[in-house]
Design a protein around this motif. Structure first.
Motif, PDB file in Angstrom:
ATOM      1  N   GLN A   1       0.817  -1.206   0.000  1.00 24.06           N
ATOM      2  CA  GLN A   1       0.000   0.000   0.000  1.00 24.06           C
ATOM      3  C   GLN A   1       0.859   1.269   0.000  1.00 24.06           C
ATOM      4  OE1 GLN A   1      -2.489  -1.062   3.471  1.00 24.06           O
ATOM      5  NE2 GLN A   1      -4.211  -1.056   2.052  1.00 24.06           N
ATOM      6  N   ILE A   2       0.360   2.276  -0.704  1.00 20.99           N
ATOM      7  CA  ILE A   2       0.952   3.610  -0.670  1.00 20.99           C
ATOM      8  C   ILE A   2       0.225   4.398   0.405  1.00 20.99           C
ATOM      9  CG2 ILE A   2       1.146   5.785  -1.930  1.00 20.99           C
ATOM     10  CD1 ILE A   2       1.538   4.166  -4.491  1.00 20.99           C
ATOM     11  N   MET A   3       0.997   4.921   1.357  1.00 21.63           N
ATOM     12  CA  MET A   3       0.408   5.588   2.507  1.00 21.63           C
ATOM     13  C   MET A   3       0.345   7.098   2.332  1.00 21.63           C
ATOM     14  SD  MET A   3      -0.929   5.759   5.427  1.00 21.63           S
ATOM     15  CE  MET A   3      -0.963   3.980   5.597  1.00 21.63           C
ATOM     16  N   VAL A   4      -0.832   7.662   2.559  1.00 23.72           N
ATOM     17  CA  VAL A   4      -1.004   9.107   2.630  1.00 23.72           C
ATOM     18  C   VAL A   4      -1.137   9.462   4.104  1.00 23.72           C
ATOM     19  CG1 VAL A   4      -2.381  11.110   1.970  1.00 23.72           C
ATOM     20  CG2 VAL A   4      -2.270   9.117   0.450  1.00 23.72           C
TER      21      VAL A   4
ATOM     22  N   SER B   1      -6.856  17.713  -0.067  1.00 26.78           N
ATOM     23  CA  SER B   1      -7.599  17.472  -1.307  1.00 26.78           C
ATOM     24  C   SER B   1      -7.548  15.992  -1.682  1.00 26.78           C
ATOM     25  CB  SER B   1      -7.002  18.324  -2.434  1.00 26.78           C
ATOM     26  OG  SER B   1      -7.496  17.915  -3.690  1.00 26.78           O
ATOM     27  N   LEU B   2      -6.370  15.384  -1.544  1.00 26.26           N
ATOM     28  CA  LEU B   2      -6.191  13.981  -1.907  1.00 26.26           C
ATOM     29  C   LEU B   2      -7.033  13.058  -1.032  1.00 26.26           C
ATOM     30  CD1 LEU B   2      -4.797  11.656  -3.380  1.00 26.26           C
ATOM     31  CD2 LEU B   2      -2.833  11.951  -1.851  1.00 26.26           C
ATOM     32  N   VAL B   3      -7.026  13.303   0.267  1.00 27.17           N
ATOM     33  CA  VAL B   3      -7.801  12.456   1.185  1.00 27.17           C
ATOM     34  C   VAL B   3      -9.296  12.602   0.920  1.00 27.17           C
ATOM     35  CG1 VAL B   3      -8.446  12.103   3.599  1.00 27.17           C
ATOM     36  CG2 VAL B   3      -6.034  12.304   2.967  1.00 27.17           C
ATOM     37  N   ARG B   4      -9.744  13.815   0.671  1.00 27.33           N
ATOM     38  CA  ARG B   4     -11.164  13.999   0.335  1.00 27.33           C
ATOM     39  C   ARG B   4     -11.529  13.213  -0.919  1.00 27.33           C
ATOM     40  NH1 ARG B   4     -10.320  19.523   1.785  1.00 27.33           N
ATOM     41  NH2 ARG B   4     -10.133  20.073  -0.423  1.00 27.33           N
ATOM     42  N   HIS B   5     -10.608  13.217  -1.893  1.00 27.88           N
ATOM     43  CA  HIS B   5     -10.856  12.494  -3.146  1.00 27.88           C
ATOM     44  C   HIS B   5     -10.958  10.985  -2.884  1.00 27.88           C
ATOM     45  CE1 HIS B   5     -10.718  12.015  -7.543  1.00 27.88           C
ATOM     46  NE2 HIS B   5      -9.968  10.945  -7.300  1.00 27.88           N
ATOM     47  N   ILE B   6      -9.997  10.443  -2.126  1.00 26.95           N
ATOM     48  CA  ILE B   6     -10.013   9.002  -1.825  1.00 26.95           C
ATOM     49  C   ILE B   6     -11.248   8.651  -0.987  1.00 26.95           C
ATOM     50  CG2 ILE B   6      -8.768   7.101  -0.739  1.00 26.95           C
ATOM     51  CD1 ILE B   6      -6.195   8.737  -1.139  1.00 26.95           C
TER      52      ILE B   6
ATOM     53  N   LYS C   1     -14.269  -6.302   1.035  1.00 24.80           N
ATOM     54  CA  LYS C   1     -13.399  -5.131   0.971  1.00 24.80           C
ATOM     55  C   LYS C   1     -14.213  -3.887   1.313  1.00 24.80           C
ATOM     56  CE  LYS C   1      -9.540  -3.472  -1.780  1.00 24.80           C
ATOM     57  NZ  LYS C   1      -9.581  -2.122  -1.213  1.00 24.80           N
ATOM     58  N   MET C   2     -13.653  -3.047   2.162  1.00 29.00           N
ATOM     59  CA  MET C   2     -14.339  -1.834   2.567  1.00 29.00           C
ATOM     60  C   MET C   2     -14.107  -0.729   1.541  1.00 29.00           C
ATOM     61  SD  MET C   2     -13.281  -2.011   6.595  1.00 29.00           S
ATOM     62  CE  MET C   2     -14.371  -0.707   7.169  1.00 29.00           C
ATOM     63  N   PHE C   3     -14.987   0.247   1.536  1.00 31.54           N
ATOM     64  CA  PHE C   3     -14.873   1.352   0.579  1.00 31.54           C
ATOM     65  C   PHE C   3     -13.574   2.116   0.798  1.00 31.54           C
ATOM     66  CE2 PHE C   3     -16.072   5.683  -0.965  1.00 31.54           C
ATOM     67  CZ  PHE C   3     -16.337   5.328  -2.281  1.00 31.54           C
ATOM     68  N   ASN C   4     -13.239   2.356   2.050  1.00 31.17           N
ATOM     69  CA  ASN C   4     -12.003   3.060   2.386  1.00 31.17           C
ATOM     70  C   ASN C   4     -11.181   2.366   3.462  1.00 31.17           C
ATOM     71  OD1 ASN C   4     -11.215   5.408   0.957  1.00 31.17           O
ATOM     72  ND2 ASN C   4     -13.093   6.411   1.622  1.00 31.17           N
ATOM     73  N   GLY C   5     -11.828   1.681   4.357  1.00 27.23           N
ATOM     74  CA  GLY C   5     -11.116   1.077   5.474  1.00 27.23           C
ATOM     75  C   GLY C   5     -10.969   2.043   6.634  1.00 27.23           C
ATOM     76  N   HIS C   6     -10.395   1.550   7.725  1.00 28.93           N
ATOM     77  CA  HIS C   6     -10.160   2.352   8.929  1.00 28.93           C
ATOM     78  C   HIS C   6      -8.663   2.384   9.201  1.00 28.93           C
ATOM     79  CE1 HIS C   6     -14.379   0.935  10.474  1.00 28.93           C
ATOM     80  NE2 HIS C   6     -14.482   1.930   9.597  1.00 28.93           N
ATOM     81  N   ARG C   7      -8.091   3.568   9.239  1.00 32.41           N
ATOM     82  CA  ARG C   7      -6.650   3.700   9.517  1.00 32.41           C
ATOM     83  C   ARG C   7      -6.410   4.974  10.310  1.00 32.41           C
ATOM     84  NH1 ARG C   7      -7.409   1.924   4.299  1.00 32.41           N
ATOM     85  NH2 ARG C   7      -6.613  -0.184   3.903  1.00 32.41           N
TER      86      ARG C   7
END
Length: 367
Positions: free
Chosen positions: A56-59, A122-127, A274-280
């Motif tokens: 995974q690529i982490m933001v 902006s990126l997190v809102r998009h994801i 698989k979740m839409f986004n997951g919890h992190r």
């Protein structure tokens, strides 16, 4: 400490065609993986080395990454497990005197490619709105069309078996051999702080490779079994589901965390998805409905168990629920000493509200 690093241009391309321009961080190169975000404000080194993030690529949503440097004691495995990093400020200069090196030196040693100076809000809102997807970072290829071709070759996380890639190759021991209890740990991507929590509770652990059979682990005569966290799709791990099923059939005490939680569900006929986004992150509220109390938890997962299946099951019952989205955070098997949680009670990083679960497991070993 590297202080004169020249920031070269870099590109982040998402699977849906969205492009972000930034500056190179870490090694100059190209990397791919499923993009996800973590909302924790501290603990970046623990996140980088958590085996559950393999592929995974982490933001990182915190504005500053690298500002307190790198410390050897803050790793959760032998090396960095994320595929790449996306951040706002990649801080090469660090303030903590106990740190041994900068994040730039660390990433170069570990061959990790990253991108900084990105609008991560902006990126997190998009994801968050579009859901999990694959992405590619490059500081050596700046042609978006070429990057699109490379990204198209990356497989989806859905259906990927990854635990065998991060698991130990040979069994090893952790703790004091004179401890009262012995626990067999099925290593699907175990974190060091999980093992430390066992050691702190008079437990001697033997850590086994992911594809070890129940028969081989049972030969060590452990008092109980621990099924660890790890990366990938739990439904793509029939070998681990079979092992968990055999442990249940032998009526042995068992505790599962994260991926281990999902495998316990699958062994009882409960599906995962698989979740839409997951919890992190490190501030997820969870309610223990058995004890009627709440805890703030550290979480990292992109798959979850299907609530409807549990509600119909006569084998398991729900013990914990997520107060943000009501997803299932814990289960136990009726009539057996087997339970699991979706979150990380060892934290690291995160609050220690849930460490009582290790005590609960050790208590089950006593009878």
């Amino acid at each position: 400490m590297t202080t004169n690093y020249t920031k070269l241009p870099a590109i982040l391309l998402l699977e849906d065609g969205t492009v972000y321009h930034g500056k190179a961080a870490g090694k100059i190169g190209t990397t791919t993986g499923e993009i996800c975000f973590n909302t924790g404000m501290t603990g970046y080194q623990e996140i980088f080395t958590d085996p559950s993030y393999f592929g995974q690529i982490m933001v990182t949503t915190n504005a500053h990454i690298g500002n307190y440097g790198i410390h050897d004691d803050e790793t959760e495995s032998g090396n960095i497990k994320i595929s790449g990093l996306v951040c706002k400020n990649f801080n090469i200069a660090y303030s903590r005197k106990l740190s041994s090196e900068s994040i730039q030196d660390y990433f170069q040693e570990e061959n990790i490619v990253g991108i900084s100076d990105v609008d991560t809000r902006s990126l997190v809102r998009h994801i968050r709105d579009k859901g999990a997807m694959n992405a590619i970072i490059s500081s050596e290829i700046l042609d978006v069309e070429v990057l699109k071709q490379k990204l198209a070759e990356v497989p989806s996380m859905d259906g990927l078996e990854l635990s065998s890639k991060v698991s130990t190759r040979e069994p090893y021991f952790y703790g004091d051999s004179n401890s009262t209890y012995r626990v067999a740990v099925l290593d699907l991507g175990v974190k060091k702080n999980i093992l430390r929590n066992f050691d702190n509770r008079d437990v001697y652990a033997k850590v086994f490779p992911a594809k070890t059979s129940f028969k081989e682990m049972e030969a060590w005569q452990p008092h109980g079994y621990f099924i660890s966290n790890g990366p990938g799709d739990p439904a793509a791990m029939p070998y681990a589901i079979d092992t968990v099923t055999e442990i249940l059939q032998a009526d042995k005490p068992m505790f599962g965390i994260c991926l281990g939680h999902q495998l316990l569900a699958l062994a009882n006929g409960i599906r995962t998805r698989k979740m839409f986004n997951g919890h992190r992150g490190i501030n997820h509220p969870v309610k223990n409905i058995i004890l009627d109390r709440c805890e703030v938890t550290s979480q990292n997962h992109g798959f979850g168990v299907v609530a409807e299946d549990i509600e119909k099951s006569d084998k398991v019952e729900i013990t914990h629920v997520n107060l943000n989205d009501q997803s299932i955070e814990g289960i136990r098997v009726k009539g057996k000493k087997a339970f699991s949680v979706q979150y990380h009670p060892e934290s690291s990083p995160g609050p220690h509200d849930s460490r009582y679960l290790f005590d609960q497991f050790v208590t089950s070993l006593q009878n």
